[in-house]
Scaffold this motif. Structure first.
Motif, PDB file in Angstrom:
ATOM      1  N   GLU A  83     -58.487  34.752-124.762  1.00 22.19           N
ATOM      2  CA  GLU A  83     -58.732  35.403-123.486  1.00 22.19           C
ATOM      3  C   GLU A  83     -57.379  35.707-122.859  1.00 22.19           C
ATOM      4  O   GLU A  83     -56.590  34.792-122.579  1.00 22.19           O
ATOM      5  N   ALA A  84     -57.085  36.987-122.642  1.00 18.53           N
ATOM      6  CA  ALA A  84     -55.799  37.402-122.084  1.00 18.53           C
ATOM      7  C   ALA A  84     -56.016  38.657-121.252  1.00 18.53           C
ATOM      8  O   ALA A  84     -56.400  39.700-121.804  1.00 18.53           O
ATOM      9  N   GLY A  85     -55.775  38.563-119.947  1.00 16.41           N
ATOM     10  CA  GLY A  85     -56.011  39.712-119.082  1.00 16.41           C
ATOM     11  C   GLY A  85     -57.447  40.184-119.228  1.00 16.41           C
ATOM     12  O   GLY A  85     -58.391  39.389-119.189  1.00 16.41           O
ATOM     13  N   PRO A  86     -57.662  41.495-119.463  1.00 14.01           N
ATOM     14  CA  PRO A  86     -59.024  42.006-119.611  1.00 14.01           C
ATOM     15  C   PRO A  86     -59.569  41.844-121.024  1.00 14.01           C
ATOM     16  O   PRO A  86     -60.699  42.235-121.304  1.00 14.01           O
ATOM     17  N   TYR A  87     -58.766  41.247-121.904  1.00 14.89           N
ATOM     18  CA  TYR A  87     -59.087  41.236-123.339  1.00 14.89           C
ATOM     19  C   TYR A  87     -59.691  39.898-123.749  1.00 14.89           C
ATOM     20  O   TYR A  87     -59.197  38.823-123.381  1.00 14.89           O
ATOM     21  N   THR A  88     -60.770  39.966-124.532  1.00 12.56           N
ATOM     22  CA  THR A  88     -61.379  38.788-125.143  1.00 12.56           C
ATOM     23  C   THR A  88     -61.711  39.115-126.592  1.00 12.56           C
ATOM     24  O   THR A  88     -62.265  40.178-126.879  1.00 12.56           O
ATOM     25  N   ALA A  89     -61.360  38.215-127.489  1.00 13.38           N
ATOM     26  CA  ALA A  89     -61.653  38.456-128.906  1.00 13.38           C
ATOM     27  C   ALA A  89     -61.832  37.115-129.604  1.00 13.38           C
ATOM     28  O   ALA A  89     -61.308  36.080-129.162  1.00 13.38           O
ATOM     29  N   THR A  90     -62.599  37.122-130.686  1.00 10.07           N
ATOM     30  CA  THR A  90     -62.814  35.916-131.482  1.00 10.07           C
ATOM     31  C   THR A  90     -62.561  36.225-132.960  1.00 10.07           C
ATOM     32  O   THR A  90     -62.683  37.382-133.402  1.00 10.07           O
ATOM     33  N   ARG A  91     -62.197  35.188-133.705  1.00 15.07           N
ATOM     34  CA  ARG A  91     -62.034  35.300-135.144  1.00 15.07           C
ATOM     35  C   ARG A  91     -62.635  34.052-135.782  1.00 15.07           C
ATOM     36  O   ARG A  91     -62.559  32.950-135.239  1.00 15.07           O
ATOM     37  N   ARG A  92     -63.209  34.210-136.957  1.00 18.66           N
ATOM     38  CA  ARG A  92     -63.864  33.120-137.692  1.00 18.66           C
ATOM     39  C   ARG A  92     -62.881  32.480-138.647  1.00 18.66           C
ATOM     40  O   ARG A  92     -62.178  33.158-139.392  1.00 18.66           O
ATOM     41  N   LEU A  93     -62.813  31.141-138.644  1.00 21.53           N
ATOM     42  CA  LEU A  93     -61.939  30.382-139.519  1.00 21.53           C
ATOM     43  C   LEU A  93     -62.785  29.445-140.379  1.00 21.53           C
ATOM     44  O   LEU A  93     -63.786  28.904-139.918  1.00 21.53           O
ATOM     45  N   VAL A  94     -62.361  29.242-141.612  1.00 19.00           N
ATOM     46  CA  VAL A  94     -63.060  28.337-142.519  1.00 19.00           C
ATOM     47  C   VAL A  94     -62.082  27.263-142.980  1.00 19.00           C
ATOM     48  O   VAL A  94     -61.063  27.561-143.610  1.00 19.00           O
ATOM     49  N   LEU A  95     -62.391  26.012-142.642  1.00 22.07           N
ATOM     50  CA  LEU A  95     -61.566  24.867-143.027  1.00 22.07           C
ATOM     51  C   LEU A  95     -62.204  24.188-144.230  1.00 22.07           C
ATOM     52  O   LEU A  95     -63.381  23.819-144.205  1.00 22.07           O
ATOM     53  N   THR A  96     -61.435  24.021-145.295  1.00 20.82           N
ATOM     54  CA  THR A  96     -61.920  23.369-146.509  1.00 20.82           C
ATOM     55  C   THR A  96     -61.030  22.166-146.827  1.00 20.82           C
ATOM     56  O   THR A  96     -59.904  22.057-146.349  1.00 20.82           O
ATOM     57  N   ARG A  97     -61.545  21.275-147.633  1.00 17.22           N
ATOM     58  CA  ARG A  97     -60.772  20.088-148.056  1.00 17.22           C
ATOM     59  C   ARG A  97     -60.700  19.998-149.565  1.00 17.22           C
ATOM     60  O   ARG A  97     -61.596  20.447-150.254  1.00 17.22           O
TER      61      ARG A  97
END
Length: 309
Positions: free
Chosen positions: A295-309
């Motif tokens: 979240e920055a100023g008027p901007y909102t964005a998401t990204r998907r992350l996958v954690l593996t072991r």
């Protein structure tokens, strides 16, 4: 830049490490066309030397020669445009590896050695193939006659002791004027930017940029908000999240699990305009799918992350 063909740069045998910070402004069609560090000698049955090249939508390529070529490449997207990133390539006699921002991005088992090439070491181009130029900025270039570990690379991405064991060439490119770049190791591998010792004619001039981030350089300031996909992804222990701010302001970068619960605050502060990188160490988190939200100023964005072991 021509760094010459000094004896120290003729690394041979079963160990080598090459390092540089890069800020790509465009991609060459093929990875081999974008020479970052290049000391290759081409010839049927006489391919010798070493090189790190970048292109093909963010692919990093590592090349070693001793009569024939052996190489390894990252997947595309290992690097992004218009941001400083650290690249390292190592060979320990058994495995060729590529690291991006300290994280292993590619590896290949190889039974090979390195043979000295008669060509000079060039930064941003190739003596053997002058058309294979790298579009963008290059900084903090190092050549080692030893195989550096992941931990050693992570600890010294920004600067290193010029007297470190196995460091045979080190160019900080901090001169800012003239056409000469000093070899910090004292081995005398002075670099020449262009064809003369003074700016003139067709010779290039220095570009002053912060090697860690471009946020203070108005010429490289982003024109829009952006949240890049983290790299590596999927990842095992740590990943790097990059984002761009066209103007200064409050920034919130949070990590959530798939149930929407916030599990980490990566940033919650006022940041300057520019390109930023935040390191996520997920060693304490369980495997699974996560979402990073900017979240920055008027901007909102998401990204998907996958954690593996």
């Amino acid at each position: 830049m021509d760094l010459g063909d000094g004896d120290a740069l003729g690394v041979t045998g079963t160990e080598i490490t090459l390092e540089a910070r890069v800020n790509p402004s465009a991609w060459r069609d093929q990875a081999f066309q974008g020479s970052v560090l290049n000391k290759e000698q081409n010839g049927a049955g006489n391919d010798r030397g070493y090189a790190v090249r970048v292109g093909a939508n963010g692919t990093v390529n590592f090349l070693l020669g001793n009569g024939s070529w052996q190489e390894v490449s990252t997947p595309s997207g290992a690097l992004v445009l218009d941001a400083w990133q650290h690249v390292a390539a190592t060979f320990d006699g058994a495995t060729m590896r590529i690291y991006v921002d300290g994280e292993e991005a590619a590896a290949r088992a190889v039974s090979h050695t390195v043979a000295d090439a008669t060509a000079a070491l060039w930064v941003g181009s190739s003596e053997s193939n002058p058309a294979r130029t790298f579009p963008g900025g290059i900084d903090e270039v190092r050549v080692w006659s030893v195989a550096r570990s992941a931990e050693q690379i992570q600890e010294a991405m920004d600067t290193v002791d010029p007297a470190a064991e196995g460091l045979v060439g080190y160019w900080r490119f901090d001169e800012g004027s003239g056409q000469i770049a000093a070899d910090e190791t004292g081995n005398g591998n002075t670099g020449t930017l262009g064809a003369s010792t003074a700016v003139g004619g067709d010779d290039p001039a220095w570009t002053l940029l912060n090697p860690v981030s471009a946020e203070d350089d108005a010429g490289s300031r982003p024109t829009r908000y952006a949240l890049d996909q983290s790299y590596p992804n999927p990842f095992r222990g740590a990943t790097t999240i990059r984002f761009a701010l066209p103007e200064a302001g409050p920034v919130r970068l949070h990590l959530f699990d798939v149930l929407g619960r916030r599990v980490a605050v990566l940033a919650d502060e006022v940041m300057s305009a520019g390109t930023h990188a935040v390191r996520l160490n997920a060693s304490a988190l369980p495997s699974g799918v996560y979402v990073v939200r900017l979240e920055a100023g008027p901007y909102t964005a998401t990204r998907r992350l996958v954690l593996t072991r």
